[in-house]
Design an enzyme around this catalytic site. Structure first.
Site, PDB file in Angstrom:
ATOM      1  N   THR A  31       0.871  -1.180   0.000  1.00 52.34           N
ATOM      2  CA  THR A  31       0.000   0.000   0.000  1.00 52.34           C
ATOM      3  C   THR A  31       0.901   1.220   0.000  1.00 52.34           C
ATOM      4  O   THR A  31       1.913   1.260   0.698  1.00 52.34           O
ATOM      5  CB  THR A  31      -0.941   0.014   1.225  1.00 52.34           C
ATOM      6  OG1 THR A  31      -1.871  -1.052   1.079  1.00 52.34           O
ATOM      7  CG2 THR A  31      -1.725   1.322   1.314  1.00 52.34           C
TER       8      THR A  31
ATOM      9  N   PHE B 101       1.165   5.006   0.923  1.00 52.69           N
ATOM     10  CA  PHE B 101       0.540   6.030   1.767  1.00 52.69           C
ATOM     11  C   PHE B 101       1.214   7.377   1.511  1.00 52.69           C
ATOM     12  O   PHE B 101       2.383   7.421   1.113  1.00 52.69           O
ATOM     13  CB  PHE B 101       0.783   5.723   3.247  1.00 52.69           C
ATOM     14  CG  PHE B 101       0.078   4.517   3.789  1.00 52.69           C
ATOM     15  CD1 PHE B 101      -1.212   4.614   4.291  1.00 52.69           C
ATOM     16  CD2 PHE B 101       0.719   3.281   3.844  1.00 52.69           C
ATOM     17  CE1 PHE B 101      -1.849   3.507   4.828  1.00 52.69           C
ATOM     18  CE2 PHE B 101       0.092   2.169   4.375  1.00 52.69           C
ATOM     19  CZ  PHE B 101      -1.205   2.284   4.875  1.00 52.69           C
TER      20      PHE B 101
END
Ligand code: PEP
Ligand code: MN
Length: 585
Positions: free
Chosen positions: A176, A178
């Site tokens: 992921t 961020f």
């Protein structure tokens, strides 16, 4: 010690990602878990946390638009990217075994990511949880050895759980991306330290043949690689698309700044979110560090934090830094469901002074909507000079307004008079109005500032513009950036009109603040026939819209009867202003 906000509770992936990031740099971090991503943004703006962590991409699930949208909406400053591998483990209570598990809790996306592994456990049912941290905590607190959670290994330590299985994701390279964000400060610039940078951008190409191709050519000519380009429909603008782009460049690089400036000219909408350091695993592949410079603003044409913009402000601006124009040079657009207040648009909010009955408010909603109003305003808690005057229908009135809003499709606005009304009002209407008499009710300002609902802040009866902006600052500083100002007339020696509508407030406010400004000529003059010329004047002077009171039968209005417009009066005003209905009737 730095503070950093994330969505979730301790032990969630975001929490562990933050700790790992700061600890690797030798910083002590205190993480602050909040329930939603919007609250992460609000916590940063309000200074409850120095940094916030917002996801923008997942290698399997794709773009998290909320992440990009919140950076734009809250005008956050992206500082760096954090690339985090979602290391999923199955965690249970000490003593439990894989074979004994009957229920598995995890975030719904995590359940999907571990689909193949879950399919091997025929006896176990998958149960969605709010986040990985909550799933792990529930298992620990539940004391049931047949229940397990999917969470990062760090959650096992935190909640005293054991690993029943590891490497359970379908694709182990499940990253992921961020953004670590900060609240911008005037003139703030992150110093280039040689790390390659990435730039995120939201834009809408003009509706013309070849406009996207021209934009892409500009990037190609400037040798800027696009690491991402994705589109989604623009809310409220059917069949127009907003692009989410990530560029391998630093917007402060002169070549990149020039290319971005030319792109801006080709766009119907353009928001440069900022440039930030790239996460290390991919860092080696990126930009031309040698060409980077420390000159230039975050937004090449906006003059963010430039000394000139700041010099036009009075010295009292130190009391309202977040409301001051330089903190958001492009201006705030407050989105109320499908309606944008601010920017280049001009909107009309209309409705009865007081909600009096179901029929009255529903008929008014439909009639004003048919003539081009886009917000429905109706009072339910009325601040009246005399305690013997009609005080409004209270919560019953709020429910009727909400029903009229649902029937007409118009977002609703209603006044909130006390702190204890705020929470319920925020659940019932789309905009919280702070009336003129409460402009300096500081507890009330703080309370609406803690919500995520837009606020319409009316200027006090004898408040200076400085005091109005300081009042707005109370709301902004609590983390709610969605403030609409309203000039509604002030007390002067003149008695011919109910108040003196201070239209000079509009150009002054447009210069000093980025917040949108409405004019309320109804309370400004208090006399029906004088509202029309002042509505035109409000538009001419640069207001972002007007707020007027309309009643099906003005002579019977229970409050402010002398200034209530009939539907015919309202129609004339809308014709004057060239407002056309946007909803099919
Ligand atoms: C109103 O909007 O009905 C109202 C009471 O306005 P103000 O607070 O501006 O007097
Ligand atoms: Mn009124």
């Amino acid at each position: 010690m730095v503070t950093a906000a994330f969505q979730g509770i301790e032990g969630a992936h975001s929490d562990v990602a933050l700790r790992t990031h700061f600890e690797a740099r030798g910083d002590k971090v205190e993480t602050v878990g909040v329930p939603t991503f919007r609250e992460v943004a609000a916590a940063v703006v309000a200074g409850r946390a120095r940094y916030g962590l917002l996801p923008i991409d997942n290698a399997i699930a794709g773009t998290f638009r909320d992440g990009y949208d919140l950076v734009a909406q809250y005008d956050l400053l992206p500082v760096r990217e954090i690339l985090w591998r979602m290391d999923h483990r199955l965690l249970g209570l000490p003593g439990s075994t894989l074979a004994a598990i009957r229920r598995i809790e995890a975030h719904p996306i995590v359940l999907e990511e571990c689909g193949r592994f879950l399919a091997t456990l025929a006896a176990a049912r998958a149960i969605p949880a709010v986040d990985t941290g909550v799933a792990a905590r529930d298992v620990a607190e539940g004391g049931d050895k047949t229940v397990a959670a999917i969470a990062p290994p760090q959650a096992a330590e935190r909640y005293g759980l054991v690993e029943l299985a590891s490497n359970i994701a379908d694709y182990p390279d499940n990253f992921t991306r961020f953004l670590l964000v900060e609240a911008p400060v005037w003139g703030q610039e992150t110093t280039p330290d040689g790390t390659p940078r990435r730039t995120s951008l939201l834009f809408a190409a003009r509706h013309e043949a070849g406009s996207l191709a021209r934009i892409l050519t500009l990037f190609a000519d400037a040798k800027i690689n696009l690491s991402k380009l994705e589109s989604r429909p623009r809310p409220g603008k059917g069949w127009e698309y907003l692009f989410y782009a990530d560029l391998d460049c630093d917007a402060r690089d002169p070549d990149a700044a020039r290319a971005l400036e030319r792109v801006r000219e080709l766009c119907a909408e353009f928001r440069l979110l900022g440039s930030y350091d790239i996460a290390s695993p991919r860092a080696e592949s990126a930009t031309r560090a040698s060409e980077r410079t420390s000159k230039g603003a975050r937004d090449p044409s906006a003059g963010a934090g430039s000394p000139k913009a700041a010099a036009d402000l009075p010295s009292s601006a130190k009391n309202w830094p977040k409301a001051a124009r330089p903190s958001k040079p492009n201006g705030t657009v407050v989105r109320v469901r499908q309606v944008d207040v601010g920017g280049d648009g001009f909107i009309v909010a209309a409705g009865p002074c007081s909600v009096e009955s179901r029929d009255q408010v529903i008929v008014t909603a439909q009639e004003v909507r048919a003539r081009g109003a886009v917000l429905l305003r109706g009072g339910a808690f009325k601040p009246r000079t005399s305690p013997y005057a009609f005080q409004g229908l209270g919560w019953e009135g709020v429910e009727l307004l909400a029903e009229a809003g649902r029937i007409s499709g118009l977002p609703t606005v209603s006044e909130v008079m006390s702190v204890d009304q705020v929470e319920r009002m925020a659940r019932s209407v789309d905009v919280l109005q702070i009336g003129a008499r409460n402009m300096q009710n500081f507890d009330l300002l703080k309370a609406v500032g803690k919500t995520t609902t837009p606020v319409l802040l009316k200027r006090g009866l004898s408040a200076s513009l400085d005091e109005l902006l300081a009042a707005a600052e109370y709301i902004l500083s609590e983390g709610n950036p969605q403030v609409i100002l309203c000039e509604r007339g002030i007390r002067t020696f003149e008695t011919a009109t109910r108040n003196t509508l201070d239209l000079s407030a509009v150009p002054v406010l447009r210069e000093r603040t980025h917040l949108p400004i409405l004019v309320d000529p109804s309370h400004g003059v208090g006399v029906r026939r004088w509202i029309r010329p002042l509505a035109r004047a409000a538009k001419a002077v640069g207001a972002h819209g007007i707020l007027v009171e309309v009643h099906p039968n003005p002579s019977e209005a229970k409050s402010d009867a002398e200034q209530a417009l009939t539907f015919a009066d309202f129609e004339q005003i809308m014709d004057d202003l060239g407002q056309i209905p946007v909803y099919p009737s």
